[in-house]
Motif scaffolding. Structure first.
Motif, PDB file in Angstrom:
ATOM      1  N   ALA A 281      28.364  41.464  26.835  1.00  0.00           N
ATOM      2  CA  ALA A 281      28.893  41.826  28.149  1.00  0.00           C
ATOM      3  C   ALA A 281      29.560  40.622  28.803  1.00  0.00           C
ATOM      4  CB  ALA A 281      27.775  42.341  29.043  1.00  0.00           C
ATOM      5  N   PRO A 282      30.707  40.779  29.417  1.00  0.00           N
ATOM      6  CA  PRO A 282      31.387  39.655  30.058  1.00  0.00           C
ATOM      7  C   PRO A 282      30.709  39.272  31.364  1.00  0.00           C
ATOM      8  CG  PRO A 282      32.553  41.704  30.481  1.00  0.00           C
ATOM      9  CD  PRO A 282      31.449  42.045  29.538  1.00  0.00           C
ATOM     10  N   ALA A 283      31.039  38.078  31.822  1.00  0.00           N
ATOM     11  CA  ALA A 283      30.523  37.636  33.113  1.00  0.00           C
ATOM     12  C   ALA A 283      31.217  38.385  34.234  1.00  0.00           C
ATOM     13  CB  ALA A 283      30.733  36.128  33.265  1.00  0.00           C
ATOM     14  N   ALA A 284      30.523  38.520  35.352  1.00  0.00           N
ATOM     15  CA  ALA A 284      31.087  39.249  36.485  1.00  0.00           C
ATOM     16  C   ALA A 284      30.799  38.495  37.763  1.00  0.00           C
ATOM     17  CB  ALA A 284      30.499  40.653  36.560  1.00  0.00           C
ATOM     18  N   LEU A 285      31.597  38.768  38.777  1.00  0.00           N
ATOM     19  CA  LEU A 285      31.328  38.208  40.089  1.00  0.00           C
ATOM     20  C   LEU A 285      30.053  38.829  40.635  1.00  0.00           C
ATOM     21  CD1 LEU A 285      34.951  38.446  41.548  1.00  0.00           C
ATOM     22  CD2 LEU A 285      33.877  36.516  40.364  1.00  0.00           C
ATOM     23  N   SER A 286      29.397  38.114  41.546  1.00  0.00           N
ATOM     24  CA  SER A 286      28.169  38.637  42.117  1.00  0.00           C
ATOM     25  C   SER A 286      28.063  38.256  43.582  1.00  0.00           C
ATOM     26  CB  SER A 286      26.946  38.121  41.356  1.00  0.00           C
ATOM     27  OG  SER A 286      26.753  36.735  41.624  1.00  0.00           O
ATOM     28  N   VAL A 287      27.291  39.061  44.329  1.00  0.00           N
ATOM     29  CA  VAL A 287      27.004  38.804  45.731  1.00  0.00           C
ATOM     30  C   VAL A 287      25.532  39.083  45.957  1.00  0.00           C
ATOM     31  CG1 VAL A 287      29.334  39.367  46.547  1.00  0.00           C
ATOM     32  CG2 VAL A 287      27.607  41.173  46.377  1.00  0.00           C
ATOM     33  N   PRO A 288      24.945  38.535  47.016  1.00  0.00           N
ATOM     34  CA  PRO A 288      23.548  38.864  47.331  1.00  0.00           C
ATOM     35  C   PRO A 288      23.416  40.354  47.665  1.00  0.00           C
ATOM     36  CG  PRO A 288      24.271  36.910  48.515  1.00  0.00           C
ATOM     37  CD  PRO A 288      25.495  37.522  47.923  1.00  0.00           C
ATOM     38  N   ALA A 289      22.251  40.914  47.373  1.00  0.00           N
ATOM     39  CA  ALA A 289      22.023  42.323  47.670  1.00  0.00           C
ATOM     40  C   ALA A 289      22.146  42.603  49.158  1.00  0.00           C
ATOM     41  CB  ALA A 289      20.644  42.742  47.162  1.00  0.00           C
ATOM     42  N   SER A 290      21.771  41.626  50.003  1.00  0.00           N
ATOM     43  CA  SER A 290      21.846  41.823  51.456  1.00  0.00           C
ATOM     44  C   SER A 290      23.282  41.899  51.959  1.00  0.00           C
ATOM     45  CB  SER A 290      21.111  40.692  52.177  1.00  0.00           C
ATOM     46  OG  SER A 290      21.698  39.432  51.856  1.00  0.00           O
ATOM     47  N   ALA A 291      24.245  41.447  51.143  1.00  0.00           N
ATOM     48  CA  ALA A 291      25.651  41.469  51.561  1.00  0.00           C
ATOM     49  C   ALA A 291      26.303  42.824  51.349  1.00  0.00           C
ATOM     50  CB  ALA A 291      26.438  40.404  50.803  1.00  0.00           C
ATOM     51  N   VAL A 292      25.615  43.721  50.659  1.00  0.00           N
ATOM     52  CA  VAL A 292      26.197  45.024  50.322  1.00  0.00           C
ATOM     53  C   VAL A 292      25.848  46.043  51.398  1.00  0.00           C
ATOM     54  CG1 VAL A 292      26.284  46.881  48.629  1.00  0.00           C
ATOM     55  CG2 VAL A 292      26.040  44.498  47.873  1.00  0.00           C
ATOM     56  N   LEU A 293      26.867  46.743  51.853  1.00  0.00           N
ATOM     57  CA  LEU A 293      26.694  47.826  52.824  1.00  0.00           C
ATOM     58  C   LEU A 293      26.870  49.153  52.088  1.00  0.00           C
ATOM     59  CD1 LEU A 293      26.352  48.517  55.879  1.00  0.00           C
ATOM     60  CD2 LEU A 293      28.836  48.724  55.956  1.00  0.00           C
ATOM     61  N   ARG A 294      25.856  50.016  52.169  1.00  0.00           N
ATOM     62  CA  ARG A 294      25.912  51.321  51.492  1.00  0.00           C
ATOM     63  C   ARG A 294      25.853  52.431  52.527  1.00  0.00           C
ATOM     64  NH1 ARG A 294      22.806  48.302  47.667  1.00  0.00           N
ATOM     65  NH2 ARG A 294      23.729  48.389  45.563  1.00  0.00           N
ATOM     66  N   ARG A 295      26.826  53.314  52.434  1.00  0.00           N
ATOM     67  CA  ARG A 295      26.864  54.507  53.285  1.00  0.00           C
ATOM     68  C   ARG A 295      27.215  55.683  52.376  1.00  0.00           C
ATOM     69  NH1 ARG A 295      24.641  51.541  56.075  1.00  0.00           N
ATOM     70  NH2 ARG A 295      24.931  51.069  58.301  1.00  0.00           N
ATOM     71  N   ALA A 300      30.345  48.531  50.066  1.00  0.00           N
ATOM     72  CA  ALA A 300      31.341  47.607  50.611  1.00  0.00           C
ATOM     73  C   ALA A 300      30.669  46.310  51.028  1.00  0.00           C
ATOM     74  CB  ALA A 300      32.065  48.250  51.799  1.00  0.00           C
ATOM     75  N   VAL A 301      31.486  45.278  51.239  1.00  0.00           N
ATOM     76  CA  VAL A 301      31.021  43.987  51.748  1.00  0.00           C
ATOM     77  C   VAL A 301      31.988  43.528  52.826  1.00  0.00           C
ATOM     78  CG1 VAL A 301      29.941  43.325  49.564  1.00  0.00           C
ATOM     79  CG2 VAL A 301      32.324  42.709  49.994  1.00  0.00           C
ATOM     80  N   GLN A 324      20.711  39.353  43.053  1.00  0.00           N
ATOM     81  CA  GLN A 324      22.159  39.272  42.960  1.00  0.00           C
ATOM     82  C   GLN A 324      22.694  40.601  42.404  1.00  0.00           C
ATOM     83  OE1 GLN A 324      22.851  36.293  44.934  1.00  0.00           O
ATOM     84  NE2 GLN A 324      24.582  36.425  43.537  1.00  0.00           N
ATOM     85  N   VAL A 325      23.833  41.048  42.961  1.00  0.00           N
ATOM     86  CA  VAL A 325      24.436  42.303  42.533  1.00  0.00           C
ATOM     87  C   VAL A 325      25.806  42.008  41.927  1.00  0.00           C
ATOM     88  CG1 VAL A 325      25.170  44.604  43.233  1.00  0.00           C
ATOM     89  CG2 VAL A 325      23.261  43.495  44.400  1.00  0.00           C
ATOM     90  N   PRO A 326      26.038  42.343  40.659  1.00  0.00           N
ATOM     91  CA  PRO A 326      27.360  42.117  40.058  1.00  0.00           C
ATOM     92  C   PRO A 326      28.424  42.979  40.730  1.00  0.00           C
ATOM     93  CG  PRO A 326      25.694  42.479  38.366  1.00  0.00           C
ATOM     94  CD  PRO A 326      25.065  42.839  39.682  1.00  0.00           C
ATOM     95  N   VAL A 339      26.562  37.156  54.345  1.00  0.00           N
ATOM     96  CA  VAL A 339      25.274  37.305  53.677  1.00  0.00           C
ATOM     97  C   VAL A 339      24.537  38.543  54.185  1.00  0.00           C
ATOM     98  CG1 VAL A 339      23.020  36.236  53.336  1.00  0.00           C
ATOM     99  CG2 VAL A 339      25.090  34.839  53.247  1.00  0.00           C
ATOM    100  N   ASP A 340      24.663  38.834  55.477  1.00  0.00           N
ATOM    101  CA  ASP A 340      23.998  39.982  56.091  1.00  0.00           C
ATOM    102  C   ASP A 340      25.063  40.994  56.511  1.00  0.00           C
ATOM    103  OD1 ASP A 340      22.622  41.834  57.675  1.00  0.00           O
ATOM    104  OD2 ASP A 340      21.201  40.324  58.378  1.00  0.00           O
ATOM    105  N   ALA A 341      25.196  42.088  55.759  1.00  0.00           N
ATOM    106  CA  ALA A 341      26.245  43.065  56.053  1.00  0.00           C
ATOM    107  C   ALA A 341      26.004  43.787  57.373  1.00  0.00           C
ATOM    108  CB  ALA A 341      26.335  44.083  54.913  1.00  0.00           C
ATOM    109  N   VAL A 342      24.750  43.989  57.745  1.00  0.00           N
ATOM    110  CA  VAL A 342      24.458  44.692  58.998  1.00  0.00           C
ATOM    111  C   VAL A 342      24.884  43.863  60.193  1.00  0.00           C
ATOM    112  CG1 VAL A 342      22.624  45.672  60.421  1.00  0.00           C
ATOM    113  CG2 VAL A 342      22.577  45.971  57.939  1.00  0.00           C
ATOM    114  N   GLN A 343      24.533  42.576  60.183  1.00  0.00           N
ATOM    115  CA  GLN A 343      24.920  41.703  61.292  1.00  0.00           C
ATOM    116  C   GLN A 343      26.431  41.530  61.349  1.00  0.00           C
ATOM    117  OE1 GLN A 343      23.054  40.305  63.736  1.00  0.00           O
ATOM    118  NE2 GLN A 343      21.306  41.477  62.954  1.00  0.00           N
ATOM    119  N   ALA A 344      27.076  41.438  60.207  1.00  0.00           N
ATOM    120  CA  ALA A 344      28.532  41.245  60.185  1.00  0.00           C
ATOM    121  C   ALA A 344      29.272  42.460  60.755  1.00  0.00           C
ATOM    122  CB  ALA A 344      29.006  40.962  58.767  1.00  0.00           C
ATOM    123  N   GLY A 345      28.648  43.631  60.742  1.00  0.00           N
ATOM    124  CA  GLY A 345      29.297  44.816  61.251  1.00  0.00           C
ATOM    125  C   GLY A 345      29.173  45.002  62.739  1.00  0.00           C
TER     126      GLY A 345
END
Length: 354
Positions: A281-295, A300-301, A324-326, A339-345
């Motif tokens: 499997a190739p390498a992928a970009l990643s972000v912290p799980a807390s950065a992900v906004l799910r609706r 989204a981030v 970490q989430v790829p 880092v915090d999707a809720v606060q950023a919104g």
């Protein structure tokens, strides 16, 4: 109310209101950010699933009539054979009385035919009647016996119908929902309530046919419960048919006993990848799980753009260790995300200076 610019993958930007994100008049200050980096990605995948009971039933009426009593309500625990509902039994009771009378009449005719046959045989021995008279008496006796058998069958059927007026639980379980009220007209086949046995549950997930081979190759599928705990199913079953519209295959993953869930709850199912697939499997970009906004189906981030946060849709892979989430699509190396999707919104949120 703040308004954020939302970038679709491969599409034109649209407006994303803070109201949709559940933001109110709350105001946020600066929000820390993180630089998007590379991590090895898994070749596995995750899907949303639902909880089902292994044993569930829709209890329906078998006779017609008004519902005179509803003995249970949603959430009640019941035992096998316990009364659930009662249907007006006057019609079936009258039918039972009628069949009883018909049986009594048939039995009387049978007794009369038996006495007549015995009498004709005696007269035949004395030479007063011919053999044809005896034969006719025996035929009448057999017809009377058949009438009795028919009347007994009709009585059994009437008694069975009378018993159907009392609707009882088919097994020990919990009433999930009631579908009628007292006074409603029940007809044969109409659903009265649903119930399930809470001891054994399963996760049901619809696997796209394009991923069916990968799902079969997964050595240890796992189910994420609503509390965040991952459990390993005790058995997995793939149904041998593909949905002709959705092009998905239903998988049923039996959960360990004692799992505190109820039918209808949502959970996450993860199919891991074979070792060879992970190694390649190739390498992928990643972000912290807390950065992900799910609706719902959206993921989204918040990306830093010109000193402010911009909501951007992304496509994610299977989470790795370390929370970490790829990110399979939507970001590039070096992007700054909140880092915090809720606060950023929240209205007034700005990126923290680094």
């Amino acid at each position: 109310m703040g308004i954020k610019t939302f970038h679709l993958l491969g599409g034109r930007p649209v407006l994303w209101t803070a109201l949709w994100l559940g933001c109110t008049a709350a105001v946020a200050g600066t929000v820390p950010t993180v630089t998007v980096g590379n991590v090895p990605t898994s070749a596995g995948f995750e899907l949303d699933g639902t909880v089902e009971a292994l044993r569930q039933a829709t209890v329906a009426a078998q006779v017609s009539g008004n519902v005179t009593a509803l003995a249970v309500k949603a959430g009640d625990k019941v035992r096998a054979g316990q009364l659930l509902a009662r249907i007006d039994a006057r019609d079936t009771s009258a039918g039972l009385l009628q069949s009883n009378a018909a049986l009594a009449q048939a039995q009387a005719q049978l007794e009369n035919a038996r006495l007549n046959a015995d009498r004709q045989r005696e007269l035949r021995r004395q030479g007063f009647v011919s053999q044809s008279v005896v034969d006719q008496a025996d035929t009448t006796l057999k017809a009377a016996q058949a009438s009795v058998d028919q009347a007994r069958g009709a009585r059994s059927q009437a008694a069975l119908a009378r018993g159907f007026a009392d609707v009882v639980a088919p097994f020990d379980g919990v009433v999930q929902s009631t579908l009628v009220d007292t006074g409603d007209l029940a007809s044969a086949g109409r659903s009265l309530l649903t119930m399930y046995a809470p001891g054994a549950l399963r996760a049901v997930v619809q696997v796209p046919s394009t991923r069916a081979a990968l799902a079969r190759a997964a050595s240890h599928p796992q189910v994420r419960l609503p509390d965040g705990q991952w459990v390993t199913p005790v058995r997995r079953t793939e149904l041998p048919a593909t949905d002709p519209v959705a092009q998905t295959i239903e998988w049923r993953l039996d959960l360990p006993t004692g799992t505190a869930l109820t039918p209808g709850q949502s959970l996450r199912v993860r199919f891991d990848a074979p070792a060879a697939a992970v190694a390649n499997a190739p390498a992928a970009l990643s972000v912290p799980a807390s950065a992900v906004l799910r609706r719902g189906e959206l993921e989204a981030v918040y990306v830093v753009s010109q000193g402010q946060f911009v909501l951007r849709s992304v496509r994610l892979g299977t989470p790795t260790a370390g929370l970490q989430v790829p990110v399979l699509a939507g970001l590039k190396t070096g992007d700054q995300v909140a880092v915090d999707a809720v606060q950023a919104g929240l209205a007034g949120a700005t990126p923290a200076k680094r």
